[in-house]
Design an enzyme around this catalytic site. Structure first.
Site, PDB file in Angstrom:
ATOM      1  CD  GLU A 121      -8.484 -30.054  11.686  1.00 23.35           C
ATOM      2  OE1 GLU A 121      -7.649 -30.387  10.827  1.00 23.35           O
ATOM      3  OE2 GLU A 121      -9.152 -30.885  12.343  1.00 23.35           O
ATOM      4  CD  GLU A 147     -13.336 -31.925  11.752  1.00 22.51           C
ATOM      5  OE1 GLU A 147     -12.438 -32.791  11.808  1.00 22.51           O
ATOM      6  OE2 GLU A 147     -13.365 -31.043  10.877  1.00 22.51           O
TER       7      GLU A 147
END
Length: 503
Positions: A163, A282
């Protein structure tokens, strides 16, 4: 309020369905894999569900003791220690799991700054020396090949960072700096073996369209190695905080899927990347490990619907996470803390655990599918499927799925396994116990009993090559069902009609 949904199923039909639910699962940071409770939870998950890959943070963090510097003859030198990585990967492989390797975060001695993330303080700054970072990556990969074999390691995907489009995970969310990190890392991987698969950018849903487009453009224009694309996906709105907990409303499943379809469209808009694998490394309903939704039947029913659809556009989708040995925001105060896992601490299966267990049993060929169910069939005409009914809010909305099938004449067994708020709801049982923070053996045993599906078996006699059966689903219900032809043959003198409870 109750609604009956009727479906006429033709056993010769085939509908698109890609069941990638068991490809990969997420985990808390790598260092947690050295704990017994972690090992025990993962072993149970593998025995019951059996994922193929596992991905988590912190492979290169200081608590894995990989990167060290020392002074010798007035010169600073570097040495590596792969002891903990070996312990973790040995354990994964012993349970039939391959690493989906996330490369991060930054060892302190190689970091350019002091910014960290999470309770366990993973450093999220770029390397102070990219040459030393590349040497670390090559040293790691060569060690893995020496230990596990080159042919094994080239089957492991390598993902660069986590991220980076969030300033909390990558200093300043600096796009150009991440592109440089990715390029250096991917080239280092390819130097070890050109077959190693490198991917990124592991973005979440913040400015994701721009990030993904710019990343692919950078890789395309600069001939940077790219073998697959990764991103994350969560289904919750902004949180409302209350003490240790955070509460969020869910987005409509269509909005969740539209986000993934847009990423798929962006990838396919580049001719050289059209059709490239997109891995969701995820996903879950909520992105916070403090949301009690993760412990609920709503989570199970909602996730089941996502599992039925995500394979339409994704090569894999990794549920975040397999268990509640997890410490991003600290150590949980209670066994039901809202953490991500399929298993609560104490080895208690949450309702969503059974969603994955059910998807494991689906067959290759789908013969029918809707927003409420998927039905599959094997080569022996054995039928199995899953139905779900997610209902957010306080108003109940029960449904019944009615299926008309053109089965051949004979006797059949209908097996159902129900997970709903009334039959498999350990969170409610714990609440009625008075929410004890530290379970004694009796309490734990009772919760384990409350955490299993309700199993029922019925016998159906088919005449005129057709039958109708129903799957009732209460609010937030989840049901696995099987239909198998049987050939009854009673032992001599066995008369079920003469035995109370046998029919």
């Amino acid at each position: 309020m109750e609604e009956k949904l009727q479906y006429k199923i033709n056993l010769t039909d085939k509908v698109p369905f890609h069941n990638n639910a068991l490809f990969c699962v997420g985990t808390g940071r790598m260092n947690l894999a050295l704990r017994k409770e972690y090992h025990d939870q993962l072993k149970k998950v593998q025995e019951d569900i059996h994922f193929s890959y596992i991905r988590g943070h912190g492979l290169l963090c200081d608590d894995m003791a990989v990167y060290h510097t020392y002074e010798e003859d007035g010169e600073m030198k570097v040495e590596y220690n792969f002891t903990y990585i070996d312990l973790v990967f040995d354990d994964y492989l012993s349970m039939g799991l391959k690493p989906f390797v996330e490369l991060g975060f930054m060892p302190e001695a190689l970091a350019s700054g002091t910014q960290t993330v999470f309770y366990w303080k993973g450093n999220v700054t770029p390397p102070s020396d990219y040459k030393k970072w590349a040497e670390l990556i090559k040293g790691l990969v060569h060690h893995l090949m020496d230990r596990y074999g080159r042919e094994e390691v080239v089957t492991w995907p390598f993902e660069v960072w986590n991220e980076p489009n969030l300033p909390g995970f990558w200093k300043g969310a600096d796009m150009e700096e991440y592109f440089h990190l990715y390029e250096v890392t991917a080239n280092a991987l390819k130097e070890c073996d050109s077959r190693i698969r490198a991917g990124g950018p592991a973005i979440c849903g913040v400015d994701d369209k721009r990030w993904l487009t710019c990343f692919l453009k950078h890789c395309s224009e600069n001939k940077v190695p790219l073998d697959f694309v990764t991103r994350h996906a969560y289904a919750a709105d902004a949180p409302d905080r209350d003490g240790h907990y955070e509460y969020q409303a869910l987005r409509e499943p269509k909005a969740f899927m539209d986000e993934l379809r847009e990423s798929r469209r962006i990838i396919d808009s580049f001719p050289e990347y059209e059709g490239m694998e997109m891995h969701i490394t995820e996903f879950n309903t909520s992105y916070t490990p403090r949301n009690p939704i993760h412990d609920t039947n709503l989570n199970a029913a909602y996730t089941a619907r996502l599992l039925s659809e995500m394979g339409d556009v994704c090569a894999s989708y990794s549920y975040w996470t397999f268990g509640d040995v997890f410490e991003e925001t600290g150590v949980a105060y209670t066994p039901f803390s809202g953490c991500f896992g399929l298993l609560a601490n104490g080895m208690i299966p949450k309702p969503t655990y059974w969603a994955f267990s059910f998807f494991k049993n689906l067959k290759e060929t789908a013969i029918a599918r809707s927003e409420h169910f998927v039905m599959t069939m094997d080569e022996k005409r054995g039928i199995c499927g899953i139905g779900w009914n997610p209902v957010e809010g306080n108003e109940d909305k029960d449904i019944t799925l009615e299926f008309s099938l053109n089965l051949s004449n004979g006797d059949y067994m209908l097996v159902t396994k129900v997970v709903d708020e009334n039959t498999c709801n350990p969170l409610r049982a714990w609440t009625k116990m008075g929410t004890p923070a530290y379970l004694n053996k009796e309490q734990l045993d009772l919760l384990l009993e409350c955490a299993r599906p309700k199993v029922d078996i019925k016998q159906i006699r088919v005449m005129d090559d057709a039958t109708v059966f129903e799957i009732p689903l209460s609010s937030n219900g989840l049901c696995y069902f099987e239909i198998q032809q049987i050939y009854p043959k009673a032992d001599r003198g066995f008369r079920p009609e003469r035995i109370r409870g046998a029919i």
